[in-house]
Write a protein that holds these residues in place. Structure first.
Motif, PDB file in Angstrom:
ATOM      1  N   GLU A   1     -45.148  30.482 -10.433  1.00 39.31           N
ATOM      2  CA  GLU A   1     -45.314  31.311  -9.239  1.00 39.31           C
ATOM      3  C   GLU A   1     -44.474  30.799  -8.072  1.00 39.31           C
ATOM      4  N   GLU A   2     -44.419  29.473  -7.873  1.00 40.99           N
ATOM      5  CA  GLU A   2     -43.646  28.924  -6.760  1.00 40.99           C
ATOM      6  C   GLU A   2     -42.164  29.264  -6.894  1.00 40.99           C
ATOM      7  N   VAL A   3     -41.662  29.286  -8.112  1.00 41.19           N
ATOM      8  CA  VAL A   3     -40.258  29.648  -8.352  1.00 41.19           C
ATOM      9  C   VAL A   3     -40.038  31.124  -8.050  1.00 41.19           C
ATOM     10  N   GLN A   4     -40.954  31.959  -8.479  1.00 39.20           N
ATOM     11  CA  GLN A   4     -40.838  33.403  -8.207  1.00 39.20           C
ATOM     12  C   GLN A   4     -40.850  33.687  -6.708  1.00 39.20           C
ATOM     13  N   THR A   5     -41.734  33.009  -5.984  1.00 34.49           N
ATOM     14  CA  THR A   5     -41.821  33.205  -4.531  1.00 34.49           C
ATOM     15  C   THR A   5     -40.539  32.757  -3.843  1.00 34.49           C
ATOM     16  N   ALA A   6     -40.024  31.595  -4.241  1.00 31.49           N
ATOM     17  CA  ALA A   6     -38.785  31.089  -3.643  1.00 31.49           C
ATOM     18  C   ALA A   6     -37.618  32.021  -3.930  1.00 31.49           C
ATOM     19  N   ALA A   7     -37.580  32.584  -5.134  1.00 33.79           N
ATOM     20  CA  ALA A   7     -36.509  33.522  -5.478  1.00 33.79           C
ATOM     21  C   ALA A   7     -36.579  34.763  -4.602  1.00 33.79           C
ATOM     22  N   ALA A   8     -37.786  35.275  -4.402  1.00 42.03           N
ATOM     23  CA  ALA A   8     -37.962  36.478  -3.567  1.00 42.03           C
ATOM     24  C   ALA A   8     -37.541  36.224  -2.124  1.00 42.03           C
ATOM     25  N   GLN A   9     -37.712  34.998  -1.661  1.00 45.68           N
ATOM     26  CA  GLN A   9     -37.365  34.643  -0.280  1.00 45.68           C
ATOM     27  C   GLN A   9     -35.958  34.056  -0.168  1.00 45.68           C
ATOM     28  N   GLN A  10     -35.186  34.110  -1.264  1.00 51.54           N
ATOM     29  CA  GLN A  10     -33.834  33.545  -1.330  1.00 51.54           C
ATOM     30  C   GLN A  10     -33.824  32.079  -0.898  1.00 51.54           C
TER      31      GLN A  10
ATOM     32  N   ILE B   1     -31.475  35.417 -14.188  1.00 51.82           N
ATOM     33  CA  ILE B   1     -31.293  34.321 -13.232  1.00 51.82           C
ATOM     34  C   ILE B   1     -30.571  34.863 -11.998  1.00 51.82           C
ATOM     35  N   PRO B   2     -31.138  34.740 -10.801  1.00 50.04           N
ATOM     36  CA  PRO B   2     -30.439  35.185  -9.592  1.00 50.04           C
ATOM     37  C   PRO B   2     -29.233  34.288  -9.321  1.00 50.04           C
ATOM     38  N   MET B   3     -28.054  34.885  -9.207  1.00 51.23           N
ATOM     39  CA  MET B   3     -26.840  34.091  -9.029  1.00 51.23           C
ATOM     40  C   MET B   3     -26.842  33.327  -7.708  1.00 51.23           C
ATOM     41  N   ASN B   4     -27.548  33.866  -6.699  1.00 47.52           N
ATOM     42  CA  ASN B   4     -27.563  33.168  -5.407  1.00 47.52           C
ATOM     43  C   ASN B   4     -28.418  31.902  -5.444  1.00 47.52           C
ATOM     44  N   ALA B   5     -29.085  31.656  -6.587  1.00 52.24           N
ATOM     45  CA  ALA B   5     -29.874  30.434  -6.734  1.00 52.24           C
ATOM     46  C   ALA B   5     -29.079  29.311  -7.395  1.00 52.24           C
ATOM     47  N   LEU B   6     -27.800  29.562  -7.718  1.00 49.20           N
ATOM     48  CA  LEU B   6     -26.992  28.578  -8.427  1.00 49.20           C
ATOM     49  C   LEU B   6     -26.038  27.865  -7.475  1.00 49.20           C
ATOM     50  N   PRO B   7     -25.754  26.596  -7.727  1.00 47.02           N
ATOM     51  CA  PRO B   7     -24.880  25.825  -6.841  1.00 47.02           C
ATOM     52  C   PRO B   7     -23.413  26.201  -6.991  1.00 47.02           C
ATOM     53  N   HIS B   8     -22.623  25.858  -5.992  1.00 45.28           N
ATOM     54  CA  HIS B   8     -21.177  26.078  -6.049  1.00 45.28           C
ATOM     55  C   HIS B   8     -20.571  25.116  -7.066  1.00 45.28           C
ATOM     56  N   VAL B   9     -19.650  25.611  -7.896  1.00 46.56           N
ATOM     57  CA  VAL B   9     -19.038  24.803  -8.949  1.00 46.56           C
ATOM     58  C   VAL B   9     -17.744  24.171  -8.442  1.00 46.56           C
ATOM     59  N   GLU B  10     -17.651  22.848  -8.592  1.00 44.17           N
ATOM     60  CA  GLU B  10     -16.501  22.087  -8.127  1.00 44.17           C
ATOM     61  C   GLU B  10     -15.791  21.410  -9.298  1.00 44.17           C
TER      62      GLU B  10
ATOM     63  N   ALA C   1     -30.039  27.359 -19.156  1.00 38.16           N
ATOM     64  CA  ALA C   1     -30.283  28.754 -18.773  1.00 38.16           C
ATOM     65  C   ALA C   1     -31.666  29.223 -19.209  1.00 38.16           C
ATOM     66  N   ALA C   2     -32.008  28.961 -20.463  1.00 38.14           N
ATOM     67  CA  ALA C   2     -33.321  29.387 -20.962  1.00 38.14           C
ATOM     68  C   ALA C   2     -34.444  28.675 -20.213  1.00 38.14           C
ATOM     69  N   LYS C   3     -34.218  27.438 -19.817  1.00 38.09           N
ATOM     70  CA  LYS C   3     -35.225  26.686 -19.055  1.00 38.09           C
ATOM     71  C   LYS C   3     -35.389  27.268 -17.651  1.00 38.09           C
ATOM     72  N   PHE C   4     -34.269  27.599 -16.989  1.00 38.75           N
ATOM     73  CA  PHE C   4     -34.349  28.280 -15.694  1.00 38.75           C
ATOM     74  C   PHE C   4     -35.131  29.585 -15.836  1.00 38.75           C
ATOM     75  N   ALA C   5     -34.787  30.344 -16.887  1.00 41.14           N
ATOM     76  CA  ALA C   5     -35.435  31.636 -17.108  1.00 41.14           C
ATOM     77  C   ALA C   5     -36.935  31.462 -17.341  1.00 41.14           C
ATOM     78  N   TRP C   6     -37.318  30.426 -18.066  1.00 43.24           N
ATOM     79  CA  TRP C   6     -38.742  30.175 -18.312  1.00 43.24           C
ATOM     80  C   TRP C   6     -39.465  29.908 -16.997  1.00 43.24           C
ATOM     81  N   MET C   7     -38.889  29.088 -16.136  1.00 40.64           N
ATOM     82  CA  MET C   7     -39.523  28.816 -14.842  1.00 40.64           C
ATOM     83  C   MET C   7     -39.600  30.073 -13.994  1.00 40.64           C
ATOM     84  N   HIS C   8     -38.538  30.873 -14.028  1.00 40.82           N
ATOM     85  CA  HIS C   8     -38.514  32.111 -13.244  1.00 40.82           C
ATOM     86  C   HIS C   8     -39.583  33.090 -13.734  1.00 40.82           C
ATOM     87  N   ARG C   9     -39.885  33.029 -15.019  1.00 44.70           N
ATOM     88  CA  ARG C   9     -40.859  33.942 -15.607  1.00 44.70           C
ATOM     89  C   ARG C   9     -42.297  33.458 -15.422  1.00 44.70           C
TER      90      ARG C   9
END
Length: 500
Positions: free
Chosen positions: A147-156, A207-216, A136-144
């Motif tokens: 730039e490519e991660v931020q752009t992808a998040a904005a574009q879902q 962390i945007p929840m729509n960026a996380l995979p479905h849990v099986e 989680a903290a690693k995802f958050a670091w990339m999101h912060r």
């Protein structure tokens, strides 16, 4: 006609492919190491494209070695390094940044920003204390910061996942974006009571929840792949598991109270605690072992920073041995009455102490202490650390110690295995194969595919070590170890002396 299971073990150092026959026996394996990208700050990364390309390479090599008809492969299972965080584009499958490896602590400051307000709640929801170790903290670091991660998040268009999700996405041509519960429980975003992504956790880590995979479930049908045309037909991917949980399954530790220790660079000591969730406030971690056929098993786990790495220290840094095998006969040749202890806190001390700032110490030496005695103390330190965690786990769940199953390359050291039995007062069972993470993924996939029986009894053979010292001797040794551990709490302050 023989039938086969293909297993992938994507570990911190290597990507490996294994072929198991219909009796569960290993036919062949291949391996390829990938780069450890370490910068001047000590940040550790992996190249996601390199890892995926190596997966294709090792499977292709495996097929060339075995010369089997790939149509006889009935299923595939995957085990993977846990907590390593990946980000990629949902539209193109292109990585947006290097993977942040589980060992990397670059998100430590981010954790400190939220620790006071949310640390306790995070532990209660996830079973794990707040740490940059988890995804989680690693995802958050990339999101912060990326730039490519931020752009992808904005574009879902953003995909965040652990290595299992990345491999599945690519193996299925981007059609399957999923993970399973053992890996998800190590992200620190999964509520281990509901087994679902937690909106509050995602909010606290931004962390945007729509960026996380479905849990099986762990033994779900995750999709089909021909591994970029290496196979003549597409095969089902029937299992994904975090590597330590996969080793637990491979060891047959499927009942409450069964325990294994994987002794690699570090060590993971893990007990299956059954279907009842237990949260430990004192340093042990609670995770999901697996969910299979609607039933979830949990584990209590303690992690050791320096286990097999102590032997590498003896060889590469201290140059006391030329080969790892030397440590066994040197330890056996050491003076029995020597009182030397090594506390290998080279990168701090892990569970159950969690002393991040601790420094390693070598203490209790006499004029009789020499090379053999230092080697013996180094091996003994592995067993002492494992015993400390075993003692905490058994006290927490209220179950007596009975047996310990072990795996990893260090388990070939008979001196260490006997000492582990002596100091832990348990029978130590060493299996006839070392690759338990791959074995667990293969067995689970084979069971799901109907190739293997539900019970795995008889599929592994063990060498057993039994306690051979008195309880009085054991207590003297343990008391000396705990006195040595206490010394790390006394800071060493250098004194500058003028030579003028």
């Amino acid at each position: 006609m023989s039938k086969y299971i293909l297993a992938i073990d994507q570990s911190t150092q290597n990507t490996k492919a294994f072929l198991f026959d219909q009796r569960g026996h290993l036919v062949a394996k291949t391996s390829k190491a990938h780069q450890q990208l370490i910068n001047e700050k000590g940040w550790i990364s992996h190249n996601l494209e390199e890892i995926y390309e190596h997966l294709i390479d090792v499977v292709r090599e495996l097929m060339l070695i075995t010369q089997i008809d790939t149509r006889d492969i009935v299923a595939m299972g995957i085990s993977n390094q846990r907590e390593t965080a990946a980000a990629w584009s949902r539209a193109t499958g292109r990585p947006l940044h290097y993977a942040l490896v589980w060992q990397c602590a670059r998100a430590a400051e981010l954790c400190e920003d939220i620790r006071e307000e949310y640390g306790t709640a995070i532990r209660d929801k996830t079973g794990m204390h707040l740490s940059p170790y988890f995804s989680a903290a690693k995802f958050a670091w990339m999101h912060r910061h990326i730039e490519e991660v931020q752009t992808a998040a904005a574009q879902q268009d953003l995909c965040f996942g652990t290595i299992d999700s990345w491999l599945l996405f690519r193996l299925t041509g981007g059609t399957e974006y999923r993970t399973e519960v053992s890996n998800a429980s190590r992200t620190q975003l999964l509520n281990i009571q509901t087994l679902a992504w937690d909106a509050e956790l995602c909010d606290w880590f931004n962390i945007p929840m729509n960026a996380l995979p479905h849990v099986e479930e762990s033994n779900a049908l995750f999709g089909y792949t021909d591994i970029e045309g290496v196979l003549k037909q597409k095969i089902p991917i029937y299992t994904m598991l975090g590597d330590s949980q996969s080793a637990l399954f491979g060891q047959g530790c499927r009942e409450k109270g069964t325990v294994k220790a994987t002794i690699g660079t570090g060590s993971s000591v893990m007990m299956n605690i059954g279907q009842e969730l237990v949260i430990d406030p004192h340093g042990l971690l609670t995770s999901v072992a697996w969910t299979m056929n609607g039933i979830t098993h949990y584990v209590l786990e303690g992690n050791i920073n320096y286990a097999g790495a102590v032997i590498r220290w003896l060889k590469e840094d201290m140059q006391l041995v030329e080969d790892s095998a030397e440590t066994q006969w040197l330890a056996k040749a050491a003076f029995p009455g020597d009182t030397t202890y090594l506390v290998p806190a080279f990168t701090g001390l892990g569970a159950p102490y969690w002393e991040d700032q601790a420094k390693a110490i070598l203490c209790g030496m006499s004029r009789m202490t020499g090379r053999a005695e230092v080697v013996k103390a180094s091996l003994d330190s592995i067993a002492y650390q494992i015993e400390d965690i075993l003692d905490c786990i058994h006290q927490r769940v209220g179950l007596p110690k009975t047996a310990l199953k072990v795996d990893g390359g260090v388990t070939s050291n008979e001196y260490l295995m006997q000492f582990q039995s002596n100091i832990s007062r348990v029978d130590v069972h060493v299996p006839n194969v070392n690759e338990l993470s791959a074995l667990g993924a293969a067995y689970s996939a084979g069971i799901a595919a109907g190739l293997y029986p539900h019970s795995m009894k008889g599929m592994l053979h063990y060498t057993t070590f039994q306690q051979a010292i008195s309880e009085e001797e054991r207590q003297v040794l343990l008391n000396g170890w705990h006195e040595a551990v206490q010394l790390i709490h006394r800071p060493i302050t250098p004194t500058l002396v003028s030579l003028q």
